[in-house]
Enzyme design. Sequence first.
Site, PDB file in Angstrom:
ATOM      1  N   LEU A 654       0.629  -1.259  -0.061  1.00 18.50           N
ATOM      2  CA  LEU A 654      -0.002  -0.009   0.038  1.00 18.50           C
ATOM      3  C   LEU A 654       0.976   1.147  -0.209  1.00 18.50           C
ATOM      4  CD1 LEU A 654      -2.431   1.754   0.330  1.00 18.50           C
ATOM      5  CD2 LEU A 654      -2.326   1.126   2.926  1.00 18.50           C
ATOM      6  N   ASP A 655       1.638   1.441   0.969  1.00 19.32           N
ATOM      7  CA  ASP A 655       2.366   2.568   1.136  1.00 19.32           C
ATOM      8  C   ASP A 655       3.979   2.142   1.856  1.00 19.32           C
ATOM      9  OD1 ASP A 655       3.806   5.017   1.766  1.00 19.32           O
ATOM     10  OD2 ASP A 655       2.659   5.661   3.259  1.00 19.32           O
ATOM     11  N   PRO A 656       4.778   1.733   0.961  1.00 16.03           N
ATOM     12  CA  PRO A 656       4.710   1.972  -0.528  1.00 16.03           C
ATOM     13  C   PRO A 656       4.084   0.832  -1.276  1.00 16.03           C
ATOM     14  CG  PRO A 656       6.749   0.979   0.277  1.00 16.03           C
ATOM     15  CD  PRO A 656       5.886   1.237   1.443  1.00 16.03           C
ATOM     16  N   ASP A 659       0.611   3.745  -3.466  1.00 13.29           N
ATOM     17  CA  ASP A 659       0.997   5.012  -3.842  1.00 13.29           C
ATOM     18  C   ASP A 659       1.716   5.298  -4.790  1.00 13.29           C
ATOM     19  OD1 ASP A 659       2.825   3.694  -2.485  1.00 13.29           O
ATOM     20  OD2 ASP A 659       3.480   5.268  -1.309  1.00 13.29           O
ATOM     21  N   ARG A 774       5.621  13.890   0.991  1.00 11.74           N
ATOM     22  CA  ARG A 774       4.818  12.641   0.877  1.00 11.74           C
ATOM     23  C   ARG A 774       4.650  12.535   2.525  1.00 11.74           C
ATOM     24  NH1 ARG A 774       7.141   8.192   0.848  1.00 11.74           N
ATOM     25  NH2 ARG A 774       5.362   6.813  -0.115  1.00 11.74           N
TER      26      ARG A 774
END
Length: 1008
Positions: A654-656, A659, A774
Site C-alpha cells: 500500500l505505502d509503499p 501510492d 509525502r
Amino acid sequence: MPVLRRSPFALRIPSARSYGTSQPKGHKPTIGIRREDPERLWERRCPLTPDLVHELVHKDGVDVLVQPCERRVFTSTDFLKAGAKLHPTLQPAHIVVGIKETPLPEVYTGPLPSPRLPHARDGSSSSLVPRTQIMFSHTIKGQVYNMELLSKFLASENPSAPANGSLLPRLIDYELLTGADGKRTVGFGWFAGVAGALEAFCAMAHAHLELGVASPFLWTPRPHTHPSLATIRSTLRDVVGAEIAASGTPKSLGPLVIGITGTGNVSQGCLALLEDLPVQYVSVEQLRSVVTDPHTDLHKIYVVHAHAKDYFVRKDGQPFDRAHYYAHPDEYVSEFHTKIAPYLSLLLHGAGWAPAFPRLMTNAQLTTTLEIAQTLGKGRFAAVGDISCDVEGGLEFLQRSTTLSAPTYVARPPGLPAHLPPVAMMAVDILPTALPLEASVHFAGRFAPYLRAVVAGYTGSPPRTDAEEEAAEALRRATVAQGGELVRSFEWLRNPLGVWKDSVSGVAPVSGLDNEAPAKTEKNAVGVERKKTVLVLGSGMVAPPAVAELCGRPDVQVVVASNVLTDAERLTAPFPNATGLLVDMSDAAAVEKLISAADVVISLLPVPFHPAVADMCIKNQKHMVTASYISPAMRELHDRAVAADVVIMNEIGLDPGIDHCSALSLLDDLRAQGKEILSFTSFCGGLPAPEDAEVPLGYKFSWSPKGVLTAALNSARFKLAGEVCEIDGADLLATPFTDLPLSNVLKLEGLANRDSLPYAPAYGLGPETRTVFRGTLRYPGFARLMHGFRAAGLLDAQTKIAPSSWHALARAALEERLGTLVMDDAASVRAALGDVVSEGDREDVLAALRWLGALPPSPAEDASGGDAGMPPLPGTPQAPIDLFAGLLAHRLRYRAGERDLVVLAHEVVARDARGAEEVHASRLVAYGDGGGSAMARTVGLPVAYAALQVLDGGVAARGVQGPTERGVFRNVLERLEAAGLGVRESVERKGRVGVEETLVRRWREMKA
C-alpha cells in the site's frame, strides 16, 4: 437369492518371478494382529479381542498370528489361550489388522499363496493372492505426510512388483466403513467422549486451582489410571458427585456450567458420563439467569447441550434451517461466543467442522467471550476439552493437539489482549486409548462382520445373507487401493502423492515430512499438473488476501512456509493448490532449498530478513516480490540481480506500493497530455473507521505499536514552494499539518514522512516541480497528544525504568526525564508534566494518560480508565517506549466487529499549454469488511498481482526494482479496480485552496 461371485483374490495370471512370497503351513486364511507403532507410547488398543480370536480359530477355521507386544491391553498369553500363535513379523498373514497406520518398514507388499488353491511348487504367481491391510491409514484426506505409506499399495510406485503390481495389497480404511445410511459403523467416538470429558474435568480443576480455588473435580479419576470404565464411573459418582451433592461447588466460582456441542457418538459419550454427577440440564436461554442469580443451587452441575440452531444464525435474519445451513454455510455466522461461551465453566467440544463452514469460535470471538466472562465472575470459560481435536478448526484458538502424557496446555492465541486470561485446552488426539479394554471390546464387536467378509473373499465363500452382502458392499466402499490402483473415488489422491514424491526428490519440498503435524489435504485436483510454483515466506496479517488471490490460478501451486505451521496450514486449507509447511528462517539451507524449487518467491517476513532472502533468490536465479521499502542492503544487490537475470520487486504493498502505482499512472497520463508538473503531494494512512475512533489519539493498533512510535521520531525532508525544508526528529510531532483538504467527510492531519526528495527522480519530477511532499495521515489531535507523551519521556528508547504498576508508568517516565523524584499524587504529577508539556496541552495529556491507565484515574473520572484487567508488567526494567507500546497495544486494540480504514490521496498541480493551472486529485478510500481488514487487502493483493505478473513473464525489468515499469503499475491498478479497490481521479481548475497551499501556509505559520 444370493448371487454367486468369483472371488477377486483368485487371480489366474501369467507366470512371473517371485516377489517376497512365503508358504504357510496348511491352506487356511491367516489373520495377523499387528502391534502398534512402538513410537506411539499410549496406544494400547487392539482391533480383535481374545474372545473373537477364539471364535475365528475354532469356529471359522482361520489361523490367527499375533505380533508380541507387552503394552497391548490383552497379553500374549490371553491370545495363546484363545488359539492364536505368536509371530515376530506377521509375514505369513493374508490379512493384517491394526489400529493406527502400519510403520513403513513393517508393510509387507508381496503376495501369498491362495488359502483355497493348490500351491505351485515353484512359488509362481498362478496361485498367489494379494494381502489385505486394514487400519486407520490417515491417507484418505490426502495427508501428504502419509503418502509414502499409500505408495506401497500402488503399481506406479512399485515397478518391480509381480504381475505389473496387480498383486499388491488391498488397503481398507476403518474410517470408510459405513452402513447403507452413510453413517460410520466402526469407531471409537463414544469412548473419546467419555475419556475426553474426564480429562477435561481434570483440566478445569487445575484451571480453578490456578485461580486459588480447589473444587471437587480435583478428585476426577484420569481414565488410564483405572483398570476398567466401571471403576472410573464408580469413583466419579461416589467421590466427586457425592461431594458436590453434599457440600456443593465453591461459592467463589459460582454455578459450574458445562457446555456440550455435537450430536454424534462423542457428545453421547460426554452425556453418558455426566449421568454419574448431580446434573441439571438447562437451555441456552436460561444460561444468564443461572450464572447471575445469587440463589442458584451450587449442589448441582448445570449442563447445556447446544445444537447448531442455538448458535448459528443466518446473516439475512431468517430462522436457522438445517438443510439450508449445509447447502449455504457461508450465509451463517456463529454467536456461540456471546450467547453461550461466556457463561460456561467448561466447554466439551464434540462438533465437527469443515473449512467451508463457520467456526464455532474464532480467535477474535474468544477475546469477546473472555471480555464478557470477566464481568460474570471467577473461572468463566477457563477450560475447554476439544474432543474433536481439529487444530485451528471449529475452535480457531486450538493451536495444537496434546498427548496423554501432557493432556493440557495454556492457550493464548495471537491477538488475545494481555489483560485477558488464557484458556486451558485439553486436546488429546488418542483419547479412546485411555480406555483400552472397553474400547477394544466395542471395536472388535463392530468390526467382526467385516473381517469375516474379508476372510470369505479369500475362501471364495459368497455372501449368504443380506447382512453378509451388506458387509461385502461396505468393504468395497472402504477400499482405498486394490490391485495396484487407487479405487475411482480416491483417484484424486494422485495429486498429494505427487506432492510427496516431489518433496522427497527435491523438486518441491512442500509436505513437511519431518514434522509431526500433517500437511494440508489436497482436494480433487486429478490430472492437474503443477506448472509453476509461488513460495510465500511468512503467514502474517497480509498473507490471507495474497494467498487467496494466488490460489485463484489453477495453474499455480502455492507453498506457504512459516515458523508457525498451524498458521500456514490455516491459510492453505481452503485451496486444493496450496500447501503449508514449517520452516525456520535461521536454517538457511532449508530456506534455500525451498527457494530453489520455486519460480517466484514472495517475502512477507520482517524487513531485516529481505536481503538474505533476496541473496538466495539471486544465487538460485529466482524472482522475488516484497511489499517493503528498498533498504540500502537490498539496493546493494542490484547489479548481482541484473547479472542473474532476476527481478527483485519491492515496494508493492500500500505505502509503499499502491501510492507509487497511482502516482505514476496519474503523472504518466498528464505528461502524455503535454502538461507540466508543478506540485506533487501524497498522503496515506491506516486508521480506525470513524465510529471506532473515539479514543485518545484517534488511533488503534492491530499489531505492536512500537513501529508507529519510532516512526514518530524520524526526521523529515521535503520541498514546498521551491524551498527544501527539513524537520528534525525531535520536532516532527510538534509540526503537524492540520486541516488537510482531502475529504468532505473526514477531518485529517498529516505528518511529513521521512525524506520525500528521492521520489522526485523516481516519479520524473524535475527542478520545475516546486513542491514534493509525502506524508502520513492521522485524525486531528494525534500529533499533539503524541508530542506530549514524547515530552513526558514515554517514547524514550535509551533509558530503562521499572514502574511498580501501570498507573505509575507516566510518573516513572517523568522522573527519568526530569532527573528528579516525582511524588505519587495528582498535584505532583500535574506539576511535573507542566515542566515539559505546554499549559494548553497539559490537561488533555493528563486525561489521555489516565484513560490509557498510565496514571491513576481521578475520582471524578470513569473507572474504565483504571487498571482493571491490565496486562502484567514485565519482571525486569524496560525502556519507556517498550512499556508504553505494550500499554497502547492493550488499550488501543481493535475489538471484535470494529473496522479499519485506509486513505490514500495524491494531489498534482499541472500547467497546460495555455499556462492555466489544474488540480488533479487521485483518491482511494477503503474500509475493512468480511473479506479482511482494509490494510491486509491493500497490502496483500498488490503483492499477489505483481507476483503473478512476474510469474507470467510480464515484467521486463531486472535488478532491484520498485513498481515503476508502466506495465507493472497499470496491471496492479486494473486488478485493484476489479477487486473493488479502484483509485478515483478528478480534476478542477486552480481556484480553491488545495493541499499545496495548505501545506505552505501551515509551514510558514510554524516557522514564524
